[in-house]
Design a protein around this motif. Structure first.
Motif, PDB file in Angstrom:
ATOM      1  N   GLU A   1      -5.666   3.752  -3.360  1.00 36.97           N
ATOM      2  CA  GLU A   1      -6.604   3.927  -4.456  1.00 36.97           C
ATOM      3  C   GLU A   1      -7.945   4.453  -3.953  1.00 36.97           C
ATOM      4  O   GLU A   1      -8.600   5.265  -4.603  1.00 36.97           O
ATOM      5  CB  GLU A   1      -6.799   2.597  -5.197  1.00 36.97           C
ATOM      6  CG  GLU A   1      -5.547   2.085  -5.884  1.00 36.97           C
ATOM      7  CD  GLU A   1      -4.477   1.609  -4.920  1.00 36.97           C
ATOM      8  OE1 GLU A   1      -3.290   1.667  -5.275  1.00 36.97           O
ATOM      9  OE2 GLU A   1      -4.836   1.179  -3.795  1.00 36.97           O
ATOM     10  N   ARG A   2      -8.335   3.994  -2.764  1.00 34.50           N
ATOM     11  CA  ARG A   2      -9.594   4.456  -2.198  1.00 34.50           C
ATOM     12  C   ARG A   2      -9.478   5.899  -1.718  1.00 34.50           C
ATOM     13  O   ARG A   2     -10.425   6.689  -1.817  1.00 34.50           O
ATOM     14  CB  ARG A   2     -10.001   3.540  -1.031  1.00 34.50           C
ATOM     15  CG  ARG A   2     -11.478   3.653  -0.664  1.00 34.50           C
ATOM     16  CD  ARG A   2     -12.329   3.307  -1.875  1.00 34.50           C
ATOM     17  NE  ARG A   2     -13.735   3.465  -1.615  1.00 34.50           N
ATOM     18  CZ  ARG A   2     -14.542   2.442  -1.275  1.00 34.50           C
ATOM     19  NH1 ARG A   2     -14.049   1.228  -1.157  1.00 34.50           N
ATOM     20  NH2 ARG A   2     -15.819   2.651  -1.088  1.00 34.50           N
ATOM     21  N   LEU A   3      -8.295   6.268  -1.211  1.00 33.50           N
ATOM     22  CA  LEU A   3      -8.082   7.653  -0.799  1.00 33.50           C
ATOM     23  C   LEU A   3      -8.216   8.605  -1.981  1.00 33.50           C
ATOM     24  O   LEU A   3      -8.793   9.683  -1.863  1.00 33.50           O
ATOM     25  CB  LEU A   3      -6.701   7.812  -0.171  1.00 33.50           C
ATOM     26  CG  LEU A   3      -6.532   7.413   1.291  1.00 33.50           C
ATOM     27  CD1 LEU A   3      -5.111   7.703   1.733  1.00 33.50           C
ATOM     28  CD2 LEU A   3      -7.524   8.135   2.170  1.00 33.50           C
ATOM     29  N   VAL A   4      -7.661   8.200  -3.108  1.00 38.51           N
ATOM     30  CA  VAL A   4      -7.757   9.042  -4.299  1.00 38.51           C
ATOM     31  C   VAL A   4      -9.221   9.253  -4.663  1.00 38.51           C
ATOM     32  O   VAL A   4      -9.653  10.364  -5.005  1.00 38.51           O
ATOM     33  CB  VAL A   4      -6.979   8.409  -5.472  1.00 38.51           C
ATOM     34  CG1 VAL A   4      -7.220   9.193  -6.760  1.00 38.51           C
ATOM     35  CG2 VAL A   4      -5.490   8.366  -5.155  1.00 38.51           C
ATOM     36  N   GLU A   5     -10.010   8.193  -4.583  1.00 39.61           N
ATOM     37  CA  GLU A   5     -11.431   8.316  -4.894  1.00 39.61           C
ATOM     38  C   GLU A   5     -12.152   9.201  -3.873  1.00 39.61           C
ATOM     39  O   GLU A   5     -12.977  10.044  -4.237  1.00 39.61           O
ATOM     40  CB  GLU A   5     -12.078   6.924  -4.914  1.00 39.61           C
ATOM     41  CG  GLU A   5     -11.579   6.009  -6.020  1.00 39.61           C
ATOM     42  CD  GLU A   5     -12.188   4.628  -5.925  1.00 39.61           C
ATOM     43  OE1 GLU A   5     -13.137   4.453  -5.125  1.00 39.61           O
ATOM     44  OE2 GLU A   5     -11.739   3.723  -6.644  1.00 39.61           O
ATOM     45  N   GLU A   6     -11.859   8.994  -2.590  1.00 41.54           N
ATOM     46  CA  GLU A   6     -12.568   9.704  -1.537  1.00 41.54           C
ATOM     47  C   GLU A   6     -12.194  11.183  -1.462  1.00 41.54           C
ATOM     48  O   GLU A   6     -13.043  12.048  -1.261  1.00 41.54           O
ATOM     49  CB  GLU A   6     -12.288   9.031  -0.184  1.00 41.54           C
ATOM     50  CG  GLU A   6     -12.881   7.652  -0.033  1.00 41.54           C
ATOM     51  CD  GLU A   6     -14.395   7.678   0.119  1.00 41.54           C
ATOM     52  OE1 GLU A   6     -14.922   8.729   0.523  1.00 41.54           O
ATOM     53  OE2 GLU A   6     -15.036   6.658  -0.167  1.00 41.54           O
ATOM     54  N   LEU A   7     -10.891  11.463  -1.579  1.00 38.51           N
ATOM     55  CA  LEU A   7     -10.443  12.842  -1.424  1.00 38.51           C
ATOM     56  C   LEU A   7     -10.577  13.644  -2.708  1.00 38.51           C
ATOM     57  O   LEU A   7     -10.531  14.874  -2.683  1.00 38.51           O
ATOM     58  CB  LEU A   7      -8.991  12.874  -0.923  1.00 38.51           C
ATOM     59  CG  LEU A   7      -8.751  12.128   0.397  1.00 38.51           C
ATOM     60  CD1 LEU A   7      -7.312  12.292   0.844  1.00 38.51           C
ATOM     61  CD2 LEU A   7      -9.697  12.622   1.482  1.00 38.51           C
ATOM     62  N   ALA A   8     -10.701  12.919  -3.822  1.00 41.56           N
ATOM     63  CA  ALA A   8     -11.012  13.536  -5.118  1.00 41.56           C
ATOM     64  C   ALA A   8     -10.164  14.757  -5.433  1.00 41.56           C
ATOM     65  O   ALA A   8     -10.692  15.843  -5.661  1.00 41.56           O
ATOM     66  CB  ALA A   8     -12.489  13.895  -5.176  1.00 41.56           C
ATOM     67  N   PRO A   9      -8.834  14.618  -5.460  1.00 46.43           N
ATOM     68  CA  PRO A   9      -8.029  15.760  -5.922  1.00 46.43           C
ATOM     69  C   PRO A   9      -8.245  15.966  -7.418  1.00 46.43           C
ATOM     70  O   PRO A   9      -8.847  15.125  -8.090  1.00 46.43           O
ATOM     71  CB  PRO A   9      -6.600  15.303  -5.643  1.00 46.43           C
ATOM     72  CG  PRO A   9      -6.668  13.812  -5.773  1.00 46.43           C
ATOM     73  CD  PRO A   9      -8.026  13.423  -5.226  1.00 46.43           C
TER      74      PRO A   9
ATOM     75  N   ASN B   1       0.852  -1.183   0.000  1.00 44.57           N
ATOM     76  CA  ASN B   1       0.000   0.000   0.000  1.00 44.57           C
ATOM     77  C   ASN B   1       0.893   1.239   0.000  1.00 44.57           C
ATOM     78  O   ASN B   1       2.061   1.176   0.383  1.00 44.57           O
ATOM     79  CB  ASN B   1      -0.922   0.014   1.216  1.00 44.57           C
ATOM     80  CG  ASN B   1      -2.048   1.028   1.076  1.00 44.57           C
ATOM     81  OD1 ASN B   1      -2.343   1.504  -0.021  1.00 44.57           O
ATOM     82  ND2 ASN B   1      -2.683   1.366   2.183  1.00 44.57           N
ATOM     83  N   THR B   2       0.338   2.342  -0.426  1.00 42.49           N
ATOM     84  CA  THR B   2       1.095   3.590  -0.501  1.00 42.49           C
ATOM     85  C   THR B   2       0.497   4.603   0.465  1.00 42.49           C
ATOM     86  O   THR B   2      -0.722   4.801   0.492  1.00 42.49           O
ATOM     87  CB  THR B   2       1.074   4.155  -1.930  1.00 42.49           C
ATOM     88  OG1 THR B   2       1.585   3.171  -2.834  1.00 42.49           O
ATOM     89  CG2 THR B   2       1.925   5.402  -2.025  1.00 42.49           C
ATOM     90  N   LEU B   3       1.359   5.225   1.241  1.00 43.67           N
ATOM     91  CA  LEU B   3       0.953   6.258   2.185  1.00 43.67           C
ATOM     92  C   LEU B   3       1.517   7.608   1.738  1.00 43.67           C
ATOM     93  O   LEU B   3       2.492   7.665   0.994  1.00 43.67           O
ATOM     94  CB  LEU B   3       1.462   5.934   3.592  1.00 43.67           C
ATOM     95  CG  LEU B   3       1.135   4.542   4.144  1.00 43.67           C
ATOM     96  CD1 LEU B   3       1.760   4.371   5.518  1.00 43.67           C
ATOM     97  CD2 LEU B   3      -0.367   4.308   4.196  1.00 43.67           C
ATOM     98  N   VAL B   4       0.890   8.663   2.208  1.00 43.40           N
ATOM     99  CA  VAL B   4       1.389  10.010   1.933  1.00 43.40           C
ATOM    100  C   VAL B   4       1.838  10.608   3.264  1.00 43.40           C
ATOM    101  O   VAL B   4       1.040  10.726   4.198  1.00 43.40           O
ATOM    102  CB  VAL B   4       0.312  10.904   1.297  1.00 43.40           C
ATOM    103  CG1 VAL B   4       0.923  12.240   0.873  1.00 43.40           C
ATOM    104  CG2 VAL B   4      -0.331  10.216   0.104  1.00 43.40           C
ATOM    105  N   VAL B   5       3.105  10.988   3.338  1.00 43.99           N
ATOM    106  CA  VAL B   5       3.656  11.565   4.567  1.00 43.99           C
ATOM    107  C   VAL B   5       4.109  12.993   4.256  1.00 43.99           C
ATOM    108  O   VAL B   5       5.020  13.197   3.454  1.00 43.99           O
ATOM    109  CB  VAL B   5       4.832  10.737   5.108  1.00 43.99           C
ATOM    110  CG1 VAL B   5       5.346  11.326   6.416  1.00 43.99           C
ATOM    111  CG2 VAL B   5       4.418   9.281   5.313  1.00 43.99           C
ATOM    112  N   ARG B   6       3.450  13.956   4.892  1.00 45.26           N
ATOM    113  CA  ARG B   6       3.799  15.357   4.662  1.00 45.26           C
ATOM    114  C   ARG B   6       4.947  15.770   5.577  1.00 45.26           C
ATOM    115  O   ARG B   6       4.938  15.484   6.775  1.00 45.26           O
ATOM    116  CB  ARG B   6       2.600  16.260   4.931  1.00 45.26           C
ATOM    117  CG  ARG B   6       1.497  16.116   3.930  1.00 45.26           C
ATOM    118  CD  ARG B   6       0.228  16.834   4.364  1.00 45.26           C
ATOM    119  NE  ARG B   6       0.278  18.270   4.170  1.00 45.26           N
ATOM    120  CZ  ARG B   6      -0.755  19.075   4.389  1.00 45.26           C
ATOM    121  NH1 ARG B   6      -1.894  18.577   4.840  1.00 45.26           N
ATOM    122  NH2 ARG B   6      -0.643  20.375   4.181  1.00 45.26           N
TER     123      ARG B   6
END
Length: 580
Positions: A329-337, A292-297
């Motif tokens: 993939e679900r984050l991309v769908e949910e957050l809809a950038p 899985n891929t995470l985003v770390v700011r």
């Protein structure tokens, strides 16, 4: 019908969107020396395909939705293609194999070639589509292929215990674990809300020091440049990580964020990080796409020290790991950038650090074939750019566990960067790493990313490159001093002590403001201020902006101040509240 895992679904969607290509191929080449039993190897590969269902799965559609169709081994059409090639033709043959484009709807995600180049010398090339593979898949594949070949070479079938679960079980379990998105108590809903808060306000597109504007559609062409850190630097990085309760990954991420920030990317640097995703031990024995891929700011606001940046990255990383179940993939769908075919969503810079044991099949345990020595060989497949920048490194250790260096590469999108710029970027990252291991207390503004003389050259280029037969400029001399000693004390006054790097950063910010107000080459800027640290900042900023400062003594009568500024033709004035 068996659904795809969320990670698989995204790759399936990209394949439908972009058409058949090699972007997500994972090629591996193994040099096999000795008395190889070709038939036993072919049978062993079929055994492995039979054992791991994901390797004999196709992904057709029903009413526009993909599903997993697991084929019997005899229906896969799999075969080990054997070809004799001349040694000088081997590299081309391997590269051609690596360019195989899978049809995921009808073709299993594994192909294999065996190239014979001399008596007792073969090259085995395996190409797996990422939809059925991740880095942790190498160990079970190497183990099972070794067991199967040993058995087949002895004239028998492999005697192994059936796997307790298969990848299809994981895909079903994943949906059960996450629950319904409309249920606020579900894991999916709770973790999605966490990410919604964590990623609020993150830049949709990171400003990178690119050579070219971003095209409408990414070509995925890439430049790959080696990134090698020697053993002593490796050891120092581990020491910094231990001292601050962090991991090597976190330390490298903090340094990468500092490098990009100093090159103009800002103070909010989201970086992608891969996690194994094998949260149950039963998955350890499976080949499949679990990662899985995470985003770390990385938050670099307020000019923190490197140690503070590392602490912030550590907290952000631990928070991300605690909410790693939601598929990217679900984050991309949910957050809809904002969606784009030109860049990766949510982040454009990826960092991968591997510290698992090495293998002859891409990382894991060693391939052991009786009578045959297996050694990894270059797969000769061209690098592909899935991101704007991708840093991928592997730790190595001596037999006694002593750090032996970090090896890897920086892959950059050729759409954006020239190869020379990628080489320069690697050098700058290494320079930052060398600096922060010596002084983790250095502030971001004090981190010099340019080599000695490099910044002067850039300033000269911006100013037209005029130096008049070897002459120097004030801006050039200052830039050289900042690069040489960014942490040294530059000025003390008014109860303030600033290093060269800190003074330079303050002046740089003001210079950008002045340029935004119209100050340019030879613009006359009046400076009406008391003596002190701020005065030095202003004078330096005017020079950086290309202007000429006209200092005015605040003790002069108002009429004289007006006369001087008017006669000089000053178009801008910088002053302080105390002088108004």
């Amino acid at each position: 019908m068996i659904p795809l895992s969320f990670a698989q679904r995204r790759l399936w969607f990209l394949a439908k969107l972009e058409g058949r290509n090699t972007v997500y191929n994972v090629p591996t080449a193994l040099r096999l020396s000795g008395e190889l039993d070709r038939e036993a190897l072919a049978e062993a590969l079929r055994d492995v395909i039979g054992r791991h269902e994901v390797l004999r799965t196709v992904f057709p559609e029903a009413d526009g939705e993909p599903y997993q169709r697991i084929l019997p081994v005899e229906e896969t059409g799999f075969e080990l293609t054997h070809t004799e090639v001349a040694p000088e033709e081997l590299a081309g043959a391997v590269a051609e194999a690596g360019r195989h484009a899978f049809d995921l709807g009808t073709e299993i995600p594994l192909r294999a070639w065996l190239f014979g180049s001399a008596p007792g010398e073969h090259l085995l090339v395996l190409v797996v589509h990422h939809i059925a593979w991740d880095g942790s898949s190498a160990a079970p594949l190497a183990r099972d292929l070794s067991v199967a070949y040993t058995a087949r070479a002895a004239g028998r079938s492999p005697d192994w215990e059936p796997l307790p679960v298969q990848y299809a079980d994981y895909a079903l379990w994943q949906r059960e674990l996450l629950g319904d998105r409309d249920d606020p108590q579900s894991l999916l809903a709770r973790q999605t809300e966490h990410w919604r808060a964590v990623l609020a306000g993150a830049p949709e597109e990171l400003e990178l020091p690119a050579d070219h504007p971003r095209p409408a559609v990414a070509s995925h062409r890439a430049h790959q440049v080696a990134l090698d850190l020697p053993a002593d630097l490796h050891a120092k990085l581990l020491g910094v990580a231990r001292e601050h309760g962090a991991t090597l990954f976190m330390t490298l991420q903090a340094a990468l964020a500092v490098t990009l920030s100093r090159l103009g990317a800002g103070t909010d640097i989201p970086i992608g990080a891969a996690v194994a995703g094998r949260t149950d031990r039963a998955m350890d024995d499976l080949v499949g796409f679990f990662v899985n891929t995470l985003v770390v700011r990385a938050d670099l606001s307020g000019d923190p020290s490197f140690a503070e940046v590392l602490g912030r990255v550590r907290e952000a990383g631990l928070s991300a790991l605690g909410n790693q179940d939601v598929p990217f993939e679900r984050l991309v769908e949910e957050l809809a950038p904002a969606r784009s075919l030109a860049r990766h969503p949510l982040f454009q810079v990826m960092l991968t650090v591997q510290n698992t044991a090495r293998t002859a099949v891409g990382g894991g345990s060693v391939l052991a074939l009786p009578g045959v020595r297996a050694v990894g060989a270059p797969a000769a497949a061209p690098a592909v750019a899935k991101f704007d920048l991708e840093v991928s490194v592997v730790e190595s250790f001596d037999a006694d566990g002593t750090p032996a260096g970090i090896r890897g590469s920086l892959i950059a999108a050729a759409d954006l960067f020239e190869v020379g710029s990628v080489e320069v970027l690697v050098g700058r990252l290494v320079r930052v790493l060398e600096l922060v291991v010596v002084d983790a207390g250095v502030r971001v503004s004090g981190v010099g990313v340019l080599g000695v003389g490099e910044r002067v050259g850039l300033l000269e280029g911006l100013a037209g490159g005029v130096r008049g037969g070897g002459g120097v400029t004030l801006a050039g001399l200052w830039a050289e001093r900042v690069v040489e000693s960014p942490g040294a004390v530059a000025v003390v006054g008014d109860g303030v002590e600033l290093s060269f790097g800190e003074l330079d950063e303050r002046a740089e910010r003001l210079a950008r403001l002045l340029v935004g107000r119209g100050v340019g080459a030879e613009s006359l800027v009046g400076v009406v201020m008391e003596r002190g640290v701020d005065l030095l900042v202003v004078l330096l900023a005017v020079v950086k902006a290309g202007g000429v400062y006209v200092p005015v003594d605040v003790r002069w009568p108002v009429e004289r101040v007006g006369l001087v500024l008017g006669d000089a033709g000053v178009g801008w004035v910088v002053t302080s509240e105390s002088c108004v």
